[in-house]
Structures are given as C-alpha cells and as structure tokens.
Design a protein around this motif. Structure first.
Motif, PDB file in Angstrom:
ATOM      1  N   PRO B 344       0.825  -1.285  -0.168  1.00  0.00           N
ATOM      2  CA  PRO B 344       0.035   0.062  -0.038  1.00  0.00           C
ATOM      3  C   PRO B 344       0.959   1.329  -0.100  1.00  0.00           C
ATOM      4  O   PRO B 344       0.375   2.477  -0.623  1.00  0.00           O
ATOM      5  CB  PRO B 344      -0.837  -0.163   1.264  1.00  0.00           C
ATOM      6  CG  PRO B 344       0.115  -1.179   2.057  1.00  0.00           C
ATOM      7  CD  PRO B 344       0.684  -1.942   1.242  1.00  0.00           C
ATOM      8  N   ASN B 345       1.826   1.151   0.667  1.00  0.00           N
ATOM      9  CA  ASN B 345       2.712   2.373   0.540  1.00  0.00           C
ATOM     10  C   ASN B 345       3.959   2.597  -0.657  1.00  0.00           C
ATOM     11  O   ASN B 345       4.801   3.283  -0.647  1.00  0.00           O
ATOM     12  CB  ASN B 345       3.573   2.442   1.958  1.00  0.00           C
ATOM     13  CG  ASN B 345       2.754   2.219   3.226  1.00  0.00           C
ATOM     14  OD1 ASN B 345       1.730   3.054   3.008  1.00  0.00           O
ATOM     15  ND2 ASN B 345       3.096   1.454   4.197  1.00  0.00           N
ATOM     16  N   THR B 346       3.603   1.806  -1.587  1.00  0.00           N
ATOM     17  CA  THR B 346       4.774   1.966  -2.729  1.00  0.00           C
ATOM     18  C   THR B 346       4.103   2.721  -3.938  1.00  0.00           C
ATOM     19  O   THR B 346       2.830   2.582  -4.107  1.00  0.00           O
ATOM     20  CB  THR B 346       4.921   0.351  -3.176  1.00  0.00           C
ATOM     21  OG1 THR B 346       5.299  -0.555  -2.292  1.00  0.00           O
ATOM     22  CG2 THR B 346       5.812   0.377  -4.514  1.00  0.00           C
ATOM     23  N   SER B 347       4.702   3.584  -4.568  1.00  0.00           N
ATOM     24  CA  SER B 347       4.429   4.343  -5.493  1.00  0.00           C
ATOM     25  C   SER B 347       4.195   3.790  -6.724  1.00  0.00           C
ATOM     26  O   SER B 347       4.490   2.461  -6.985  1.00  0.00           O
ATOM     27  CB  SER B 347       5.539   5.423  -5.941  1.00  0.00           C
ATOM     28  OG  SER B 347       6.316   4.792  -6.500  1.00  0.00           O
TER      29      SER B 347
END
Lengths: 520, 520
Positions: B344-347
């Motif tokens: 979820p926190n990956t661009s």
C-alpha cells in the motif's frame, strides 16, 4: 620448566574433537588458499589430467609453544644477519672481480636483493636458540605460514574468543591475545622487499622505454604454487606492479637481453607476442638445487639472467654466500674480530647475541687441540655430533660413539670431520598434524623456527686494485633497505635417534609465545 | 544494438591466450577459495578417501555484458520484492492461523528472516528484465559470486590496470572502473541479514542463560561448502557471532528444545558434549527440495526446528511463499489492485516497474478469452510457450506448434495449461568457461542475473478472528530490516531449442555494465 611446558601443550584431545578439528582445518585451508597441488602419489596424473585439484598443505592442528624472549631475540638479530650476508656477499664480489678483471663484461646489475630466512632450533638444555641454516635463495613458505598463523588464531578463537573450545597454553593465563600466535607479517615484508627493488631499478633502460615488471622464476611443475601466489597477489594488489611467472624452461624463449649497453632484460608474455616488458627484478623460486640444472640450456638460462642488469634475488654471489661452507666459516670457531670486521657498526652486545646463536663447531685438524680433546673424552663427547666435512659424505656419529670411532680410523683422516655441539630440542614436544592426504597423525615432534628478512643494497662498483678491491681497504656496500618481518614454524615427527627425522610427517605450524612467569 | 554488443564481447581470443587465462583462473580460484568439492564423477571416493581435494567452481573466463539501466532497475526492485514476500508470507500466516486455531501450540518464533535472490533474464526483444524465479530458501552462490567478480576484475586488470591484456567491452571506452564488474556486496549483505536476526532475538531465554549462536543447517555431503563458509567466516570475523554447521541428519541428536515456555532451541556441539548454546537463528541451506525428505526422521527434524522459537531463515510459510504456485498467482494476470493491496505504501511508478518484470501469463481456461485468442492465432502464438500447469507434467510446446497442438486435444484439457510470453535472451551471447574438471569450453550462452536481498520482520501475533486474522482487517507486519545487496550472474551453454539448456556447462559469471551511448 621448558619440558614441563612442552609436555602439557597441546593437551590430550578426545578423538571426536580431534576429527572435528581436522574437518574444520580441511575446510579452512581450502577456503583460505592454504593449499598445495597434490603429489602424483596422492592423485595420479590420469585422475587429474588438467591439474585442477588442490589439497591442504600439511599443517599442525595446534601452534607450538616457544619462549617469547628467544623468539624476540631471533627477530632482533634478523637485520644483523641480513647485513652480515650483505657484507659477505660484497666480500665475495670483490674477490670475484679479481677473477673477472680479464673478462670484459663484468656485472651489469646495480642492486642486489635478498629475501632471507634464518632457521633456528630451540636448545632446551641451554635455553638458547641455535641457528640451523641461513637461506639466501628461494626462502619459501612466507605465504603459507602467514595463513597457518591465521588458521591457528581462528581455531583458538572458535567458536568465540570469549569461550574457545580449545584450552590455552597456560591454564593460569586469561583468554587473551597473548595466547594466540603473533601476527605473521611475512607476506607484506617479502612483497615490500620485491617492490623496493622494483622501484630502485629506476626508469626503463630500453629505447623506446618499456613498461616494467617483476619476474617470478619458477619450477615448471611447482606444487607449492599457492605460497608463491600469496606474494605476487600482494604485489599486484598493494604495489600495483605487474608480475609474471616464468618457468625455468622458458627463460631463453620468453626473455632476451636488450640491445643497449646497460643490458636490460626484456620479457615477452608467450600468450601476447606483441607485448614487451622490461624486467626490474628476477625473483628466484627455482634454480637453487643442483638437481635442477638438468641440461646445458638451464645453465645457459642462469647465465643469461645473470648477464642482464635486472636486479637478482639473489645474485649468484649471494646464492653462494648462503652455502654451508660460508656459514661454517662464519659460525664455527671464527675469531671474534672477523665477525666484527664484517659488522663494524654493530654493538658488542648485539655481536654477542649473534654469536650465542651459533652452535659451537670444531675442526678435527691437528691445530685445534680443544676439538680433539672434547671428541675423544667419553664424557664430553656426549654433547657432540661428528660430521663429515663433505655434504652427503656419510653418516653422522653421535655422542658415546665418537671416541671409539676416532680410535678406529687413521689420524690423518680426522681433518675430514668437524665436531658440532648437539642441539637439544624439547624432548616432550608433541603435536597432531593433518597431512596433505587428509590423514591425522600425532606424535613427538621437533620444530624449526624461521625468521624472514629482506635487504636491498647497491653493488660495489669499484674494480679490483682500486678501493673496494682488496680486503685491507674495503668500502662497504650501500644498504638501501634492511627489514625483519614474519616467521615460519616447521614441525616434524621426531625419530628416536638424535637429529634423525622420521618420514612420518612434516608440517607448517605457528607459535604461541610464553614467558616463564606464566607458569611460575 | 543489443545483439551488436553481445556479438562483439568477449572478442575472439587466440588459443594460446585462452589456455594461459585458464591457467591463471585455475590458480586464482584455488588461492581465493572459489572452489567446490569435486564430484564423484571427477574424482572417485577411493581416490579421495578423506575428502580433502578441492577443485575450481565452474566459472566463465569473461564477465557478461548487461545493460546498466536494467541492472539498476533489478537492484532498485529488490527491497520491493522483499516487502512483497513479507506481505505474502504474513497473509499466508494469517490464513494458516485459522487452521491452527484448534491446535494448541501455534508458532513460538517472533521474527522471520529472509535471504532472498530474485532471478531475471534480459529480454533483448523488449529491452526489459523479466523475473524467472524468486528464491526464498537456500538462495545460494552469494559467497562464490563475490569472488567471481574479484576474479574478473583482476583478469581485466592483468598484468596492470593501465595496460590490461584483455580488451574492454566497448573499444570506445577508456580503460576505467566502468569496464570492470561492479563490486559484489553479497557476502556482507547476507551476513548482515543473519547478524541482524541474531541481535533481534534478544537475550537467552534459557534458565540459566546460555551463550547464543547461529546454526547453518546443511546437507551432509555438501559440495558447495565454500559458498557457505564465505558467509560463516564473515559472520565470525566482522560480527563476532559463533556459528556452527549442523547436518540435517544430526538435528535430532545435536539439538533439543529447552524446557521453558518460550521453547528455545539448544545446540550441543557433538565434539564438546559439556557445552550448550542457544540458537537464535537457523539458516536453511538444506531441506528445500522434496528429495531431501528421505525418512520420517527428516520430517521430524523440520518439525522440531519449526516448533522452536529460533528465528528461521526461512520459516515454513516463507518457504511456501516462494513456491511456483504463489509466484504464478502474483506474476500472471493478477489484477493491479491485489499487488497494490500487498504494497500500500509503494508508489505507482515502482509498482509499474515491478509489473514490467513479470512475464505475461494467461490461463487457458474458458473464462480467459484473451489467452485462448493469442494461442490459437498462428501469428501471435510465435511469441509464446504453452506449459503444463503441473510441474514435471510433460514437454513445453513452443510458438507455431501451439495452434495445431491445441486443435489436437479436447477443449476440456485446455485448462491444464498456461500460456507464457517467451523471453528472448540475446541470440549472439557467447563466452568461454573453465569447468570444474579443468576443461575449457566455448559456445553460445544464456545468462540469468540474480539480485540478493535480505529482510527481517516481526511475525504478526494476532490470532485468527482478531485483528490480523481476516483479510479485510489485516495489520501489516513490522519490517525491521530490508536491504538489497550483491548479485549473481549464471551463464549456461544455450541449446538450439528455445528455452532448452544443453548439458554442456553451467558457470558462475559476473557482469560488465554498458550504456547504449558507449556504442553510439
């Protein structure tokens, strides 16, 4: 005290632990290049057609105890021995030049490099070290012995330095750096010697100038190759000097002497026929033994190298300086003033220390009454060995056998012998060795400690008759570099006969140093 | 352009030079521990009764070209892949806990360690890297591949960096660091992963406390031992952590689970029966293949280790996360949102980069019309391979053979197959390899690039039904360490069939990176 220390270390080890240590050592040696190529006896050529296999160098599983003060004495004498050899070499050179006067060429090289190793045994009876040999050519095992010190350090720190599996030399001593082998600086020391000679050579003497290199002159089927690679790798990595391995059989095809008066040695790599290098330094790891001179072309190769202006390690003269004959003259009943004349700037205490490492030797000729008296007395003869003067000339006669032997031969044959005081290595020394074939063997041992040193000097250029030519008005050679560093411990199975060495094993070893007060 | 580069490097080498390079490599590998134990085919057990012999690992004589930008892309994705595997592992763990709810014990370990290697092939047709496999257990060759990079660096700098014998990749480029393999950090990276897990374990959980150690779980007759020793030696030297090698056959005799609720794993060295260590981390270099589970006692050994609170590298679940099935789900026609939900926190750009490394895969079931269309069209099928879903289930069908094959089988069997886009490695890639038996062989090759990474995370402790239990309300695991470092290039003889690998050779290799502008 000495025997007590040697009898208790290494301690008895259960068989389980011994086989586990051997397994550890087998793996460690291969991981760290402490290897040799296997002998044809171990692996047949058929089974190894491409000569890719390697096996561990024979190593002891434990370092050997050695008195710290004597180890340090041997270290401290190394630069003195280096200098002594330089002077002897120079002296021989001057004598030689008289012979060369009528020969046109003379020597072309300006420098001589020595990579030396002085070998000692511990004499437990007198608590001294006695010199056994001074090696002036192909002083080997600097590369591998450094790794043995690392191996023993890791074994004695396994699985952790705080809680090692193996016991310490002295149960009194806390686990500390004191109980580990001293770091062995042989590789950087020997490599620095070669690099110093390389730099002292100066710029290329070819026209046009060529890139410079060092040659390792090697035997075609060298099994001890990893010992040599340790040095060339270090030179490449830390001194950025190109090195090439040149088998003795390729000297005449891969090198030539350049067409300029200074006679530079030109090397063409056989696999790069368009490239040329000028050789600053020829490092002999071959051509030291008579058995290597198998054909006229090998003699021609040695002559060819010697003619060139490349710095030789060693020169022919330095090679001779290390001969048993010269050593015998220096270390036997030499009057003190000859030694001092070679080392005029050396203090009396250092000269005394040097002399203390000589095993007393006596000629058996008529004019040496003291030797004869010692040899014929059943009591004093107990401490001597009678040796034929010529090498390989027969068997040694030991101790109580000397007086009856002398009585049995004509007096005019006495001068063929010399009398040497026996060295008494510790009787209780013992160790366990992993041989190259993987067998683990234990037993009583004798050890030899070698100290490495290097020296570079400017060859005396004066001709015979001028200054430097006669003994009376010698000028001393200019010493550019003189350094001690690194050691070799070699440990062999001891036979029951004094001085005899059983064929059981011979291994590379290291040392743990002790002070007597550790045990007091 | 790519084919042009691969066709010109390495350049043709005269046989003389090639044999001299092979000799150099034979010596270098033994000196630097780039070794394996010889196979029984190379040296019979009779000829090597004490298993002391070693031989070179198979290595290429030249590094292989690789596009710099793709090499760097693969490096940059490694920590993302690490994280993806952590999340997949955690997801499986939560599913698994539902199963475990009625089982009393549950998991005792708090941390999981992954030493990963993501393997790629260069697709010359699209100028992209495509993932071939993601290894979650026993990711090997980090130790030896570091040494291959050093070997090639030294070969390319021989006899000197200024005047190397061997030509550069790009004739346009000056001799510079650019033309050498990038330094390979695999050993410190993998060792740091293990050391980080060791420290995270905290103090001994035994009463009284025991000294801590790491266990390398190994196969009893490991030939690739020097690859493993490179890591344990580094851990000993730079992290001062005791490590022991434990053969799978000795797990049940040399370890037990301590009698406290936290279930510490206690190791007793077989050669020191009075000593005990508590195992913080079990590093699996064994038990990854079904063929290793040869007896119930091996299954019991795995269960025994898994029950303990030692950190496993990997845990059983992480082992499963790397299975082909999981990888197929993640890398095939996965909807974008599933990937994003794991990361979820990956661009978006990183996710796109990640997806670009997946080779498109299609199911052949009725509900995937696009796969069916591609496979049955003689034109589009040229770019695909049809693979049976079950591993080892038969032969692959390539390109123009796919449409007639599908026409020949009943439609209800289609779903047993998946359709994969072909990877097109450079056709002109070629190299020369020194095999372990010392033979030097040349030919066309295909290469796989592996990127190493390590990750340590805290295992989710929540029970099923509570937070972390259901997919809808997952909590993410706490990542304590996530690092990329080191690479492996493996180069094999390419068969004439697409994707087929001839038995000719498989070697360890390194890379020289190029930018297209070097050749423009």
């Amino acid at each position: 005290m000495t025997e007590q220390i040697y009898s208790q270390y290494p301690p008895p080890i259960p068989e389980d632990l011994s086989s586990q240590i051997a397994l550890y050592v087998k793996n460690w040696t291969a991981e760290h290049g402490l290897l040799v190529r296997p002998s044809a006896k171990q692996v047949t050529a058929d089974a190894n057609p491409n000569n890719v296999l390697a096996t561990n160098a024979p190593v002891s599983l434990f370092p050997s105890p050695f008195p710290r003060k004597l180890f340090e004495q041997a270290q401290s004498l190394q630069t003195v021995y280096n200098e002594l050899l330089i002077e002897v070499d120079d002296f021989l050179a001057n004598l030689w030049k008289i012979h060369l006067e009528v020969k046109a060429e003379g020597y072309a090289h300006e420098h001589t490099l020595g990579l030396f190793r002085s070998d000692y045994m511990l004499d437990a009876a007198t608590d001294t070290v006695k010199q056994v040999e001074f090696n002036t050519i192909s002083s080997s095992f600097g590369g591998l012995s450094s790794r043995v010190a690392e191996l023993h350090t890791e074994l004695l720190s396994f699985p952790s330095a705080e809680k090692p599996l193996l016991p310490s030399l002295s149960p009194k001593t806390e686990a500390s750096v004191k109980q580990l082998p001293p770091p062995n600086k042989a590789v950087p020391t020997l490599a620095r010697g070669l690099a110093t000679a390389h730099k002292a050579y100066g710029p290329s003497k070819s026209d046009p100038p060529l890139p410079l290199c060092i040659i390792f002159l090697v035997q075609p089927d060298e099994r001890n190759i990893f010992d040599q690679l340790a040095l060339s790798t270090h030179i490449h990595k830390y001194h950025s000097i190109p090195t090439f391995r040149l088998p003795t059989t390729s000297v005449l095809t891969s090198t030539k002497i350049g067409n300029t008066p200074s006679r530079p040695l030109i090397y063409t790599p056989p696999f790069a026929p368009t490239q040329q290098y000028e050789v600053t330094t020829v490092y002999f790891r071959a051509l030291y033994a008579p058995s290597e001179y198998t054909s006229p072309s090998i003699w021609a190769a040695r002559h060819h190298l010697e003619r060139s202006c490349a710095t030789k390690c060693p020169s022919i003269l330095l090679h001779l300086s290390g001969s048993k004959k010269v050593q015998q003259i220096l270390t036997s009943t030499t009057p003190a003033d000859i030694l001092a004349s070679f080392l005029p700037n050396t203090s009396k205490s250092t000269l005394d220390s040097l002399r203390s490492t000589f095993s007393p030797q006596f000629s058996m000729s008529d004019d040496d009454a003291s030797g004869l008296a010692l040899a014929t007395d059943p009591k004093t003869s107990q401490n001597y060995v009678l040796k034929p003067q010529r090498e390989g000339g027969g068997n040694n006669i030991y101790k109580h056998n000397i007086p009856p032997f002398l009585a049995s031969i004509p007096k005019d044959q006495y001068k063929q012998y010399i009398l040497m005081e026996l060295i008494h290595p510790p009787k209780t020394a013992h160790n366990t060795v992993l041989r190259s074939d993987g067998e683990v063997v234990s037993g009583e041992v004798i050890s030899e400690l070698g100290i490495f040193g290097t020296a570079l000097w400017k060859t005396t250029k004066a001709k015979a008759g001028e200054e430097g030519g006669g003994e009376g008005k010698r000028v001393f050679p200019e010493i550019l570099h003189n350094e001690e560093g690194g050691y070799l411990m070699r440990t062999k199975a001891s036979g029951s006969d004094e001085g005899g060495v059983a064929a059981g094993f011979s291994s590379l070893d290291s040392v743990v140093l002790y002070d007597e007060e550790d045990f007091a």
